[in-house]
Design an enzyme around this catalytic site. Sequence first.
Site, PDB file in Angstrom:
ATOM      1  N   GLU A  82     -26.193 -18.144  67.213  1.00  0.00           N
ATOM      2  CA  GLU A  82     -27.491 -18.119  66.724  1.00  0.00           C
ATOM      3  C   GLU A  82     -28.694 -18.427  67.816  1.00  0.00           C
ATOM      4  O   GLU A  82     -29.798 -18.645  67.495  1.00  0.00           O
ATOM      5  CB  GLU A  82     -28.003 -18.850  65.235  1.00  0.00           C
ATOM      6  CG  GLU A  82     -27.518 -20.437  65.608  1.00  0.00           C
ATOM      7  CD  GLU A  82     -27.891 -21.203  64.252  1.00  0.00           C
ATOM      8  OE1 GLU A  82     -28.836 -21.397  64.014  1.00  0.00           O
ATOM      9  OE2 GLU A  82     -27.159 -21.138  63.659  1.00  0.00           O
ATOM     10  N   CYS A 114     -25.360 -20.063  61.252  1.00  0.00           N
ATOM     11  CA  CYS A 114     -24.092 -20.812  61.344  1.00  0.00           C
ATOM     12  C   CYS A 114     -22.824 -19.791  60.879  1.00  0.00           C
ATOM     13  O   CYS A 114     -21.945 -19.971  61.163  1.00  0.00           O
ATOM     14  CB  CYS A 114     -23.984 -22.141  60.793  1.00  0.00           C
ATOM     15  SG  CYS A 114     -25.171 -23.274  61.794  1.00  0.00           S
ATOM     16  N   HIS A 240     -18.263 -26.497  56.675  1.00  0.00           N
ATOM     17  CA  HIS A 240     -19.241 -26.389  57.778  1.00  0.00           C
ATOM     18  C   HIS A 240     -19.745 -27.665  58.058  1.00  0.00           C
ATOM     19  O   HIS A 240     -20.148 -28.142  57.226  1.00  0.00           O
ATOM     20  CB  HIS A 240     -20.232 -25.482  57.682  1.00  0.00           C
ATOM     21  CG  HIS A 240     -21.461 -25.229  58.414  1.00  0.00           C
ATOM     22  ND1 HIS A 240     -21.469 -24.986  59.636  1.00  0.00           N
ATOM     23  CD2 HIS A 240     -22.745 -25.610  58.044  1.00  0.00           C
ATOM     24  CE1 HIS A 240     -22.753 -25.163  60.099  1.00  0.00           C
ATOM     25  NE2 HIS A 240     -23.610 -25.488  59.170  1.00  0.00           N
TER      26      HIS A 240
END
Length: 399
Positions: A82, A114, A240
């Site tokens: 990103e 992400c 994550h």
Amino acid sequence: MKRIGIDAIALAVPEGYVELADLAHARSVSPGKFVDGLGVERMAVARAHEDPVALGANAARRLFAMSGADTSRIGLCVVGTETAVDHSKPIAAYLHGLLALPTACRVFEAKHACFGGTAGLLNAVDWIASGSARGRQALVVCTDVARYAIGSAGEPTQGAGAVALLVSENPRLVELEVGVTGSYARDVHDFWRPLHSKEAVVDGHYSVQCYLDALTGAYEAWRHACGTDYSEPIARRCYHVPYGKMAKKAHRHVMALEGKGEAEADASYVEEVGTSLRLPAQIGNVYTGSLYLALASLLEAEASRIEGKRVALFSYGSGCTAEFFAGRVASGAGAFSRALRLAEPLEGRRRYTIPEYEAIRRADADADRRPIESANFGAGTVAFLGVEGERRVYTGYTE
């Protein structure tokens, strides 16, 4: 059915970092608010030559060197990021040249905050499962530099680094459960980075809620996809990790979905999640690579103990989309993880003072326009040297 999954992993990180306790003192904040409150001890800081292309290429080069894999067998190269360096040319194209990958190779970049790395990984798995690979392997690279404005609430959640994954049949690390995933997507504005800015914009509290909502949706979809296999125990869970404490919130949330209380969730957190957060705590947020940095941390710490056991993986990308899936740690993964020396790139890093860090950040604005500079880097190290006629130049790159 083909056995497909993650065959090897390698990391690359910048050469320096900031201690979160030092940053807290400089911002007149209690160190505990940053270190304990976020679950992060050190924040990797990328200098101009350590851009996402360089970090990604160095992770991939280490992957091939440590795993013994052959670049001539790569038929798919996907980069999740990103923090791309160009609106048109993907980082994957730069890596194709820097790594001397075959011309008969599908190459592209994936973007969804992400989630980009997971998009690449699942695409690679499907590519192999479909038969399109014809015995070849896939290279998936997650590479990012996480930046927020100096003095902002997001500043202590920065970081930088790259995680390279080799995806193949008969994987030596983690065999994924092909076709058994849970997806979730919804259009939200929890986090984004406008085209005019190198720094992200985030609605922190809302983003946490979006993460947890996406976790609910993806987890329930995964549980439905599993069918009767859902009851098989999960030994470890990787989430994550924008910062360590988010993983704890995520774990409590999943345990609540399974009907367990907070005390039971916190007890299982230590065993099921704890070791996956060791490396993230030393690097900070690496955006697309965060989940796979957690997986590398888990394997580096205890792959031998969990061979043959099931590991759950949750990936979240702001904006938003998410995926919940699982895999099994391969027989022999313990010895192979040790041979990969996953944590070695963190050794010998330099501790930056806050003035040094702030000077590096001030230089960010002009980093993509700087003229070519001659510099000495380690043998085999890829570095961004500058721009010549609007063209980015890297060490070791020939077109």
